[in-house]
Each structure stands twice: as C-alpha cells, then as structure tokens.
Write a protein that holds these residues in place. Structure first.
Motif, PDB file in Angstrom:
ATOM      1  N   LEU A 169      13.653   0.149   6.474  1.00  0.00           N
ATOM      2  CA  LEU A 169      15.030   0.617   6.447  1.00  0.00           C
ATOM      3  C   LEU A 169      15.646   0.512   5.044  1.00  0.00           C
ATOM      4  O   LEU A 169      16.337   1.452   4.604  1.00  0.00           O
ATOM      5  CB  LEU A 169      15.883  -0.145   7.470  1.00  0.00           C
ATOM      6  CG  LEU A 169      15.672   0.260   8.938  1.00  0.00           C
ATOM      7  CD1 LEU A 169      16.509  -0.623   9.855  1.00  0.00           C
ATOM      8  CD2 LEU A 169      16.008   1.731   9.163  1.00  0.00           C
ATOM      9  N   PRO A 170      15.425  -0.579   4.288  1.00  0.00           N
ATOM     10  CA  PRO A 170      15.964  -0.608   2.922  1.00  0.00           C
ATOM     11  C   PRO A 170      15.387   0.504   2.034  1.00  0.00           C
ATOM     12  O   PRO A 170      16.106   1.079   1.202  1.00  0.00           O
ATOM     13  CB  PRO A 170      15.540  -1.999   2.415  1.00  0.00           C
ATOM     14  CG  PRO A 170      15.380  -2.822   3.642  1.00  0.00           C
ATOM     15  CD  PRO A 170      14.813  -1.879   4.665  1.00  0.00           C
ATOM     16  N   THR A 171      14.110   0.812   2.212  1.00  0.00           N
ATOM     17  CA  THR A 171      13.481   1.907   1.459  1.00  0.00           C
ATOM     18  C   THR A 171      14.135   3.230   1.801  1.00  0.00           C
ATOM     19  O   THR A 171      14.469   4.026   0.906  1.00  0.00           O
ATOM     20  CB  THR A 171      11.966   1.978   1.792  1.00  0.00           C
ATOM     21  OG1 THR A 171      11.348   0.750   1.415  1.00  0.00           O
ATOM     22  CG2 THR A 171      11.305   3.124   1.048  1.00  0.00           C
ATOM     23  N   PHE A 172      14.332   3.488   3.076  1.00  0.00           N
ATOM     24  CA  PHE A 172      14.954   4.738   3.508  1.00  0.00           C
ATOM     25  C   PHE A 172      16.390   4.849   3.007  1.00  0.00           C
ATOM     26  O   PHE A 172      16.857   5.918   2.634  1.00  0.00           O
ATOM     27  CB  PHE A 172      14.932   4.831   5.035  1.00  0.00           C
ATOM     28  CG  PHE A 172      13.548   4.968   5.629  1.00  0.00           C
ATOM     29  CD1 PHE A 172      12.463   5.319   4.843  1.00  0.00           C
ATOM     30  CD2 PHE A 172      13.336   4.748   6.981  1.00  0.00           C
ATOM     31  CE1 PHE A 172      11.194   5.454   5.383  1.00  0.00           C
ATOM     32  CE2 PHE A 172      12.074   4.875   7.535  1.00  0.00           C
ATOM     33  CZ  PHE A 172      10.996   5.235   6.730  1.00  0.00           C
ATOM     34  N   LYS A 216       0.830  -1.215   0.000  1.00  0.00           N
ATOM     35  CA  LYS A 216       0.000   0.000   0.000  1.00  0.00           C
ATOM     36  C   LYS A 216       0.862   1.262   0.000  1.00  0.00           C
ATOM     37  O   LYS A 216       0.484   2.280  -0.583  1.00  0.00           O
ATOM     38  CB  LYS A 216      -0.916  -0.012   1.228  1.00  0.00           C
ATOM     39  CG  LYS A 216      -1.933   1.118   1.273  1.00  0.00           C
ATOM     40  CD  LYS A 216      -2.885   0.913   2.447  1.00  0.00           C
ATOM     41  CE  LYS A 216      -3.975   1.963   2.492  1.00  0.00           C
ATOM     42  NZ  LYS A 216      -4.950   1.709   3.593  1.00  0.00           N
ATOM     43  N   THR A 217       2.026   1.208   0.640  1.00  0.00           N
ATOM     44  CA  THR A 217       2.872   2.396   0.768  1.00  0.00           C
ATOM     45  C   THR A 217       3.995   2.458  -0.265  1.00  0.00           C
ATOM     46  O   THR A 217       4.692   3.470  -0.349  1.00  0.00           O
ATOM     47  CB  THR A 217       3.497   2.456   2.174  1.00  0.00           C
ATOM     48  OG1 THR A 217       4.299   1.276   2.399  1.00  0.00           O
ATOM     49  CG2 THR A 217       2.427   2.547   3.232  1.00  0.00           C
ATOM     50  N   ASP A 218       4.178   1.399  -1.051  1.00  0.00           N
ATOM     51  CA  ASP A 218       5.249   1.390  -2.044  1.00  0.00           C
ATOM     52  C   ASP A 218       5.078   2.468  -3.107  1.00  0.00           C
ATOM     53  O   ASP A 218       6.054   2.899  -3.730  1.00  0.00           O
ATOM     54  CB  ASP A 218       5.337   0.015  -2.727  1.00  0.00           C
ATOM     55  CG  ASP A 218       6.201  -0.962  -1.931  1.00  0.00           C
ATOM     56  OD1 ASP A 218       6.945  -0.502  -1.034  1.00  0.00           O
ATOM     57  OD2 ASP A 218       6.120  -2.171  -2.200  1.00  0.00           O
ATOM     58  N   VAL A 219       3.840   2.898  -3.333  1.00  0.00           N
ATOM     59  CA  VAL A 219       3.580   3.930  -4.356  1.00  0.00           C
ATOM     60  C   VAL A 219       3.799   5.334  -3.800  1.00  0.00           C
ATOM     61  O   VAL A 219       3.656   6.322  -4.529  1.00  0.00           O
ATOM     62  CB  VAL A 219       2.144   3.798  -4.896  1.00  0.00           C
ATOM     63  CG1 VAL A 219       1.961   2.470  -5.607  1.00  0.00           C
ATOM     64  CG2 VAL A 219       1.109   3.947  -3.781  1.00  0.00           C
ATOM     65  N   LEU A 220       4.146   5.437  -2.519  1.00  0.00           N
ATOM     66  CA  LEU A 220       4.326   6.734  -1.865  1.00  0.00           C
ATOM     67  C   LEU A 220       5.790   6.943  -1.497  1.00  0.00           C
ATOM     68  O   LEU A 220       6.554   5.990  -1.363  1.00  0.00           O
ATOM     69  CB  LEU A 220       3.475   6.804  -0.591  1.00  0.00           C
ATOM     70  CG  LEU A 220       1.979   6.509  -0.747  1.00  0.00           C
ATOM     71  CD1 LEU A 220       1.337   6.390   0.628  1.00  0.00           C
ATOM     72  CD2 LEU A 220       1.300   7.586  -1.576  1.00  0.00           C
TER      73      LEU A 220
END
Length: 296
Positions: free
Chosen positions: A161-164, A113-117
């Motif tokens: 953490l990997p996203t950040f 749900k948050t991957d597009v943000l």
C-alpha cells in the motif's frame, strides 16, 4: 403522499441491485487496465497457477499487464508463466513462496525482488477452504486456513500500500472474499469468518485510499475450478473466465463485486432472506455441496 414516497424509496432500494447488474452486463466493458494503472507495470497475483488466480493472470495479461506469479510450486509457476508470456507477449516473473508458513523474512525477500519493478496491482487470491466441521479441525489446519485466507493478505497489503500510494498514477488491489462471507454461514464457519474479515478490511481500505488506489472486495459464489470438478454449470455456478471478467468490470467502479451476474443476483436475493431461514437453508445447501465435492 408521505406513504407513497416511502413506497417509492423502498421499491428503489429493492430494485437498485438488479438494475445495476443488468446495466453492468449489457453496457460495461472491461477497462483499459494497463493504461489506467501504468503501461509496462506489473500485477502481483497470489495462488497464480490454478483457478481464479490463473484466470486473473490471463485476463490481466490480455490487457497488457506484466505478471508476478506467486505460488509454492516452482515447476507449476514456470509452466504457467511460460504459457502466459508466450500467448500474450508480456513479461512474467515467478516467486515460489508458501504463504501458509511465510515469515517476515519471506515477505522482505519478495519485496526486495519487486522493488526494482513498477508494481501497480495486487490480487490477493490465495486461500483454502476446509470441509471439516469446527470440532474436527486440527491445529495445523486452523493455522493454515487463517494464514492463507487472511494473514498473508494483511502482510502483502502492509508492504505494498505505501508503494501504491507513492505512484504517480492509480493503483489497484483485489482481495478475494467469498459469497460465503455475505452473511454468517454454518458448517464452513471458519472459512466464512476469514473471508468476512477480508471483506470488512477491504471496504475500510477502499475509503481510506480511495483517492489513489482502487480497492475491490471480490465475493464469488461457486466457480468451476480444479477443486470443484464435480460441480456442473448451473444457475449458481460459472466459469473462471466469467467470474474474473465480472470482477474486472467493477474494478474502479464499486467497492464490492460478486463477479458473474448470477452470483450478483444470488447475493442480492440472500440479503433479503430472514436470518433464521437463511441459516437453515444454507446449512442444508452447504452440506449437500460438501458431499458432492468429496466424491471426487
């Protein structure tokens, strides 16, 4: 000369924290968070509908951050999201999720749900304290406390953490520990232990990811919320707004904060008390606090 130098060093160590606390509250301002971590980016906040969680929602929204609110009650999520978005003119997304029972598929659903943000911040706020002594705790209660206080935080860190780390600008994580994790505590030992876990983990991660993520361990003492309605403003307590503002003053500057200045001084003072005396005093103090709160 050698003894004089040692004396000056000891005095400097003893007074460093009070001097920093005074300087922080007199001269620091809450940083331009949306500019530092990315304009139009989102902050994920767990336990977002009440207390400190809602306080972070409001404080970050005021700074221009969009908010992803996580809690288990969709009705409350919708109400708080509407209130904040209308007041501050930012975007709010809600996600109903019971972190005390969440499985891997629940976390995957949130991540999709948050991957597009553009998610730039994570505030691991959700938690639970029990006023039962260890011998009185039920199996399900132990599971719920550990899941909410520590396990959910670990899973969210593992996911984000990997996203950040891949973002082009800095990101931030605030993990809720507690004043009761500053030193081992009697009576509420399970709560203290889970919050100590959060603190130790946060301190390690702040070094590991310091080049790209600001990671802060937040250890407030008594904050006046719906769960502490019988608590009166005093030398040991503060409002949600005061506590959250104190934490944000330290974001990007320190690895650990206690938030409001009176909580900072409490933590400093208790660190100098001999263990045996501290345990006896805290046993009495916690026992009295529990009696007050159970009156409501």
């Amino acid at each position: 000369m050698r003894f004089k130098a040692i004396g000056f060093l000891a005095f400097g160590i003893f007074t460093y924290d009070p001097i920093y606390i005074a300087y922080k509250n007199l001269f620091y301002e809450v940083p331009d968070i949306s500019n530092i971590y990315g304009r139009d980016s989102y902050a994920i906040i767990t336990g977002a509908t009440d207390g400190i969680g809602k306080g972070f929602c409001e404080a970050l929204a005021e700074k221009g951050m969009n908010i992803i609110l996580i809690s288990r009650n969709q009705e409350k999520l919708d109400r708080v999201a509407k209130e904040i978005s209308e007041k501050y003119g930012i975007k709010c997304i809600t996600h109903a999720m019971d972190l005390s029972k969440a499985g891997n598929h629940d976390y995957i659903k949130l991540k999709k749900k948050t991957d597009v943000l553009d998610v730039s911040m994570l505030v691991n706020n959700v938690g639970k304290v029990s006023y039962s002594r260890t011998k009185e705790l039920k199996y399900n209660e132990i599971e719920e406390i550990i899941n909410l206080n520590s396990l959910s935080m670990m899973h969210l860190l593992r996911m984000y953490l990997p996203t950040f780390e891949r973002r082009r600008v800095r990101s931030a994580v605030i993990n809720l520990s507690s004043f009761l994790a500053v030193r081992p505590m009697p009576i509420v030992s399970l709560y203290s232990g889970t919050k100590a876990f959060n603190h130790y983990l946060t301190e390690g991660l702040s070094e590991e990811y310091g080049d790209c993520i600001d990671i802060l361990s937040f250890q407030p003492a008594t904050v006046i919320t719906n769960s502490t309605l019988n608590e009166k403003p005093s030398w040991r307590s503060c409002t949600v707004q005061q506590s959250v503002r104190g934490a944000l003053l330290d974001l990007g500057r320190r690895r650990t904060t206690h938030g409001h200045w009176n909580h900072e001084l409490l933590a400093w003072a208790i660190s100098w008390v001999p263990e045996r005396i501290r345990l006896k005093y805290m046993s009495y103090s916690i026992d009295q606090t529990i009696k007050i709160r159970l009156q409501k």
